[in-house]
Design an enzyme around this catalytic site. Structure first.
Site, PDB file in Angstrom:
ATOM      1  CE1 TYR A  70      -3.364  -3.005   0.906  1.00  0.00           C
ATOM      2  CE2 TYR A  70      -4.277  -1.194  -0.357  1.00  0.00           C
ATOM      3  CZ  TYR A  70      -4.347  -2.491   0.081  1.00  0.00           C
ATOM      4  OH  TYR A  70      -5.399  -3.281  -0.309  1.00  0.00           O
ATOM      5  NE  ARG A  73      -3.010  -0.285  -4.964  1.00  0.00           N
ATOM      6  CZ  ARG A  73      -4.217  -0.683  -4.575  1.00  0.00           C
ATOM      7  NH1 ARG A  73      -4.334  -1.667  -3.688  1.00  0.00           N
ATOM      8  NH2 ARG A  73      -5.298  -0.113  -5.054  1.00  0.00           N
ATOM      9  CD  GLN A 108     -15.666  -1.419  -8.800  1.00  0.00           C
ATOM     10  OE1 GLN A 108     -15.597  -2.597  -8.455  1.00  0.00           O
ATOM     11  NE2 GLN A 108     -15.724  -1.070 -10.074  1.00  0.00           N
ATOM     12  CG  ASN A 109     -10.691   3.488  -9.315  1.00  0.00           C
ATOM     13  OD1 ASN A 109     -10.783   2.265  -9.415  1.00  0.00           O
ATOM     14  ND2 ASN A 109     -10.831   4.297 -10.343  1.00  0.00           N
ATOM     15  CB  VAL A 110      -8.474   2.926  -2.819  1.00  0.00           C
ATOM     16  CG1 VAL A 110      -9.627   1.963  -2.562  1.00  0.00           C
ATOM     17  CG2 VAL A 110      -7.301   2.180  -3.461  1.00  0.00           C
ATOM     18  CG  HIS A 126     -14.063  -1.077  -3.302  1.00  0.00           C
ATOM     19  ND1 HIS A 126     -13.780  -1.545  -4.565  1.00  0.00           N
ATOM     20  CD2 HIS A 126     -15.244  -1.649  -2.954  1.00  0.00           C
ATOM     21  CE1 HIS A 126     -14.740  -2.375  -4.947  1.00  0.00           C
ATOM     22  NE2 HIS A 126     -15.634  -2.456  -4.000  1.00  0.00           N
TER      23      HIS A 126
HETATM   24  C1  BV8 Z   1     -18.143  -8.302   0.628  1.00  0.00           C
HETATM   25  C2  BV8 Z   1     -10.013  -2.050  -2.227  1.00  0.00           C
HETATM   26  C3  BV8 Z   1     -19.419  -9.374   2.215  1.00  0.00           C
HETATM   27  C4  BV8 Z   1      -8.670  -2.559  -1.869  1.00  0.00           C
HETATM   28  C5  BV8 Z   1     -11.212  -3.765  -3.486  1.00  0.00           C
HETATM   29  C6  BV8 Z   1     -15.964 -14.609   0.215  1.00  0.00           C
HETATM   30  C7  BV8 Z   1     -16.182 -13.877   1.375  1.00  0.00           C
HETATM   31  C8  BV8 Z   1     -16.731 -12.611   1.353  1.00  0.00           C
HETATM   32  C9  BV8 Z   1     -17.046 -12.040   0.139  1.00  0.00           C
HETATM   33  C10 BV8 Z   1     -16.792 -12.770  -1.008  1.00  0.00           C
HETATM   34  C11 BV8 Z   1     -16.279 -14.043  -0.993  1.00  0.00           C
HETATM   35  N1  BV8 Z   1     -16.175 -14.485  -2.282  1.00  0.00           N
HETATM   36  C12 BV8 Z   1     -16.610 -13.531  -3.109  1.00  0.00           C
HETATM   37  C13 BV8 Z   1     -16.986 -12.491  -2.358  1.00  0.00           C
HETATM   38  C14 BV8 Z   1     -17.454 -11.257  -2.780  1.00  0.00           C
HETATM   39  C15 BV8 Z   1     -16.214 -10.415  -3.052  1.00  0.00           C
HETATM   40  C16 BV8 Z   1     -16.041 -10.454  -4.544  1.00  0.00           C
HETATM   41  O1  BV8 Z   1     -16.791  -9.799  -5.234  1.00  0.00           O
HETATM   42  N2  BV8 Z   1     -15.075 -11.243  -5.034  1.00  0.00           N
HETATM   43  C17 BV8 Z   1     -14.930 -11.344  -6.476  1.00  0.00           C
HETATM   44  C18 BV8 Z   1     -13.464 -11.549  -6.826  1.00  0.00           C
HETATM   45  C19 BV8 Z   1     -15.800 -12.499  -6.957  1.00  0.00           C
HETATM   46  N3  BV8 Z   1     -16.498  -9.088  -2.562  1.00  0.00           N
HETATM   47  C20 BV8 Z   1     -16.061  -8.716  -1.356  1.00  0.00           C
HETATM   48  O2  BV8 Z   1     -15.350  -9.383  -0.643  1.00  0.00           O
HETATM   49  C21 BV8 Z   1     -16.576  -7.357  -0.901  1.00  0.00           C
HETATM   50  N4  BV8 Z   1     -17.103  -7.498   0.418  1.00  0.00           N
HETATM   51  O3  BV8 Z   1     -18.729  -8.903  -0.224  1.00  0.00           O
HETATM   52  O4  BV8 Z   1     -18.434  -8.419   1.942  1.00  0.00           O
HETATM   53  C22 BV8 Z   1     -19.492  -9.530   3.648  1.00  0.00           C
HETATM   54  C23 BV8 Z   1     -20.738  -9.634   4.200  1.00  0.00           C
HETATM   55  C24 BV8 Z   1     -20.825  -9.818   5.542  1.00  0.00           C
HETATM   56  C25 BV8 Z   1     -19.665  -9.867   6.327  1.00  0.00           C
HETATM   57  C26 BV8 Z   1     -18.413  -9.744   5.741  1.00  0.00           C
HETATM   58  C27 BV8 Z   1     -18.306  -9.581   4.388  1.00  0.00           C
HETATM   59  C28 BV8 Z   1     -15.431  -6.361  -0.854  1.00  0.00           C
HETATM   60  C29 BV8 Z   1     -14.988  -6.078  -2.267  1.00  0.00           C
HETATM   61  C30 BV8 Z   1     -13.996  -4.912  -2.236  1.00  0.00           C
HETATM   62  C31 BV8 Z   1     -12.580  -5.430  -2.340  1.00  0.00           C
HETATM   63  N5  BV8 Z   1     -11.656  -4.298  -2.403  1.00  0.00           N
HETATM   64  N6  BV8 Z   1     -10.422  -2.680  -3.481  1.00  0.00           N
HETATM   65  C32 BV8 Z   1      -7.621  -2.072  -2.814  1.00  0.00           C
HETATM   66  O5  BV8 Z   1      -7.916  -1.348  -3.782  1.00  0.00           O
HETATM   67  O6  BV8 Z   1      -6.454  -2.411  -2.558  1.00  0.00           O
HETATM   68  S1  BV8 Z   1     -11.705  -4.404  -4.944  1.00  0.00           S
HETATM   69  C33 BV8 Z   1     -10.631  -4.031  -6.170  1.00  0.00           C
HETATM   70  O7  BV8 Z   1     -11.206  -4.621  -7.339  1.00  0.00           O
HETATM   71  C34 BV8 Z   1     -10.485  -2.581  -6.510  1.00  0.00           C
HETATM   72  O8  BV8 Z   1     -11.321  -1.697  -5.815  1.00  0.00           O
HETATM   73  C35 BV8 Z   1     -10.890  -2.592  -7.961  1.00  0.00           C
HETATM   74  O9  BV8 Z   1     -11.378  -1.389  -8.389  1.00  0.00           O
HETATM   75  C36 BV8 Z   1     -11.939  -3.602  -7.910  1.00  0.00           C
HETATM   76  C37 BV8 Z   1     -12.588  -4.103  -9.150  1.00  0.00           C
HETATM   77  O10 BV8 Z   1     -11.663  -4.174 -10.081  1.00  0.00           O
HETATM   78  P1  BV8 Z   1     -11.799  -3.094 -11.276  1.00  0.00           P
HETATM   79  O11 BV8 Z   1     -11.840  -1.735 -10.713  1.00  0.00           O
HETATM   80  O12 BV8 Z   1     -12.919  -3.490 -12.139  1.00  0.00           O
HETATM   81  O13 BV8 Z   1     -10.402  -3.283 -11.936  1.00  0.00           O
HETATM   82  P2  BV8 Z   1     -10.001  -4.455 -12.915  1.00  0.00           P
HETATM   83  O14 BV8 Z   1      -8.531  -4.436 -13.023  1.00  0.00           O
HETATM   84  O15 BV8 Z   1     -10.691  -5.713 -12.519  1.00  0.00           O
HETATM   85  O16 BV8 Z   1     -10.660  -4.026 -14.298  1.00  0.00           O
HETATM   86  C38 BV8 Z   1     -10.232  -2.847 -14.928  1.00  0.00           C
HETATM   87  C39 BV8 Z   1     -11.062  -2.748 -16.194  1.00  0.00           C
HETATM   88  O17 BV8 Z   1     -10.715  -1.522 -16.834  1.00  0.00           O
HETATM   89  C40 BV8 Z   1     -10.803  -3.856 -17.178  1.00  0.00           C
HETATM   90  O18 BV8 Z   1     -12.042  -4.362 -17.639  1.00  0.00           O
HETATM   91  C41 BV8 Z   1     -10.058  -3.180 -18.326  1.00  0.00           C
HETATM   92  O19 BV8 Z   1     -10.455  -3.674 -19.583  1.00  0.00           O
HETATM   93  C42 BV8 Z   1     -10.533  -1.768 -18.203  1.00  0.00           C
HETATM   94  N7  BV8 Z   1      -9.585  -0.763 -18.658  1.00  0.00           N
HETATM   95  C43 BV8 Z   1      -8.228  -0.767 -18.541  1.00  0.00           C
HETATM   96  N8  BV8 Z   1      -7.735   0.406 -19.017  1.00  0.00           N
HETATM   97  C44 BV8 Z   1      -8.811   1.140 -19.415  1.00  0.00           C
HETATM   98  C45 BV8 Z   1      -9.981   0.407 -19.182  1.00  0.00           C
HETATM   99  N9  BV8 Z   1     -11.209   0.882 -19.469  1.00  0.00           N
HETATM  100  C46 BV8 Z   1     -11.280   2.110 -20.014  1.00  0.00           C
HETATM  101  N10 BV8 Z   1     -10.205   2.876 -20.261  1.00  0.00           N
HETATM  102  C47 BV8 Z   1      -8.957   2.433 -19.982  1.00  0.00           C
HETATM  103  N11 BV8 Z   1      -7.892   3.203 -20.245  1.00  0.00           N
END
Ligand code: BV8
Length: 260
Positions: A70, A73, A108-110, A126
C-alpha cells in the site's frame, strides 16, 4: 455498432436525464499510469496477485508485505496526475449541476484521483489509501499523519496502522452503500466505466439501476460480463471516450457555460 454513434446516443440520453450515476473502476486510472487490478504489475509486485494482497488474511499473515504494497501504491497514486477521463467526469458533474440535474460518482478506486480532478461528493465504496486507521481503536487519520519509518507501522494504541480500504471479505462502509443504493434506485442513466464488473456488490449496481428503469451504458477497453446486457457498450479508453462525450454534450447543451 460504430463507437461514435454510441457516444452520441449516450450524450443524448445524458442531456435528457434528470439523474445520472457513474460507477468507475481501476480502468479509469490506467491512463494516469496506475495499473489495474487485473493487468500484471511490473517489478517486484509482478509476482503478487492484488486479489491475494487486498485481503485481511494477507495483512494478518504478513503485515509488513501488505503495508509495503500500500505504501508503494499510494506513493505512485500521489506521483501521477488525473487523466482526461477524470477531468471529463468532473466537467460532466459541473454541466449536470448547472442544468439542475443530479449526478453521483461512485468509485471502486482508492487512489483519490477523481477528487484531485475536481469531482465532489465522490462515493468511495472501497475506501481510500489516503486515509489510514489503527487496528485497535479504529481511529482514522490522513496519510500525512502516518509515519512510514518502519513496516508494518505500529499505532499508538499498540496495534498496527492499516489503510482505510475495504479488503475482500470485508463489509463496505454502510453509508457508502446507502448513498450508492439511493442514487442507483432513482437514476435514469447509469454509466459503468473502466471496471471488469467482477467484484461485488459493485458489480451488481447495474441491476439496481436497470430495475429503476435507467438506460445503461458501459465504457470499457475490453469486454466484460455486463457488456452484452447494457443499452450501449462503448469499447475504448475512458481518457478518450469521456472527453468526446462531454464535447458532444457541449454541442447539445443550450449554451451552458459550466463546461470548461
Ligand atoms: C463483501 C479495495 C461481504 C482494496 C477492493 C468470500 C467472502 C466474502 C465475500 C466474497 C467471498 N467471495 C466472493 C466475495 C465477494 C467479493 C467479490 O466480489 N469477489 C470477487 C473476486 C468475486 N467481494 C467482497 O469481498 C466485498 N465485500 O462482499 O463483503 C461480507 C458480508 C458480511 C460480512 C463480511 C463480508 C469487498 C470487495 C472490495 C474489495 N476491495 N479494493 C484495494 O484497492 O487495494 S476491490 C478491487 O477490485 C479494486 O477496488 C478494484 O477497483 C476492484 C474491481 O476491479 P476493477 O476496478 O474493475 O479493476 P479491474 O482491473 O478488474 O478491471 C479494470 C477494467 O478496466 C478492465 O475491464 C479493463 O479492460 C478496463 N480498462 C483498462 N484500461 C482502461 C480500461 N477501461 C477504459 N479505459 C482504460 N484506459
Amino acid at each position: 455498432m460504430l463507437t461514435d454513434a454510441n457516444i452520441r446516443r449516450a450524450a443524448e440520453w445524458i442531456s435528457q436525464a434528470k439523474s445520472v450515476v457513474v460507477l468507475t473502476g481501476a480502468g479509469v486510472s490506467a491512463e494516469s499510469g496506475l495499473t489495474t487490478f487485473r493487468a500484471p504489475e511490473e517489478g517486484m509486485w509482478s509476482k503478487y496477485d492484488p486479489m491475494e494482497l487486498a485481503t485481511i488474511d494477507a495483512f494478518n499473515r504478513d503485515p509488513e508485505l501488505v503495508t509495503r504494497w500500500y505504501h508503494w501504491r499510494f506513493t505512485k497514486a500521489l506521483d501521477v496526475e488525473p487523466n482526461p477521463g477524470h477531468a471529463a467526469l468532473a466537467n460532466l458533474q459541473r454541466w449536470l449541476d448547472g442544468a439542475h440535474k443530479r449526478f453521483t460518482l461512485i468509485t471502486q478506486n482508492v487512489d483519490g484521483l477523481h477528487q484531485r480532478a475536481g469531482s465532489t461528493g465522490v462515493i468511495e465504496i472501497h475506501g481510500s489509501i489516503l486515509r489510514w486507521r489503527c487496528t485497535e481503536t479504529g481511529e482514522e487519520m490522513p496519510l500525512t499523519d502516518v509515519s512510514f519509518e518502519t513496516f508494518p507501522v505500529p499505532s499508538e494504541a499498540g496495534g498496527l496502522m492499516r489503510p482505510c480500504v475495504v479488503w475482500f471479505g470485508e463489509m463496505l462502509p454502510p453509508e457508502a452503500i446507502e448513498g450508492a443504493t439511493a442514487a442507483l434506485s432513482s437514476c435514469d442513466v447509469f454509466l459503468s466505466i473502466g471496471t471488469s464488473a467482477t467484484v461485488y456488490p459493485a458489480a451488481g449496481f447495474i441491476e439496481i439501476a436497470r430495475t429503476a428503469g435507467a438506460k445503461t451504458i458501459e465504457v470499457n477497453r475490453d469486454p466484460t460480463p455486463i457488456g452484452g446486457g447494457v443499452d450501449r457498450a462503448i469499447a475504448g479508453q475512458s481518457g478518450v471516450v469521456l472527453p468526446h462525450l462531454v464535447e458532444l454534450l457541449k454541442q447539445m447543451g443550450d449554451g451552458r457555460d459550466e463546461l470548461e
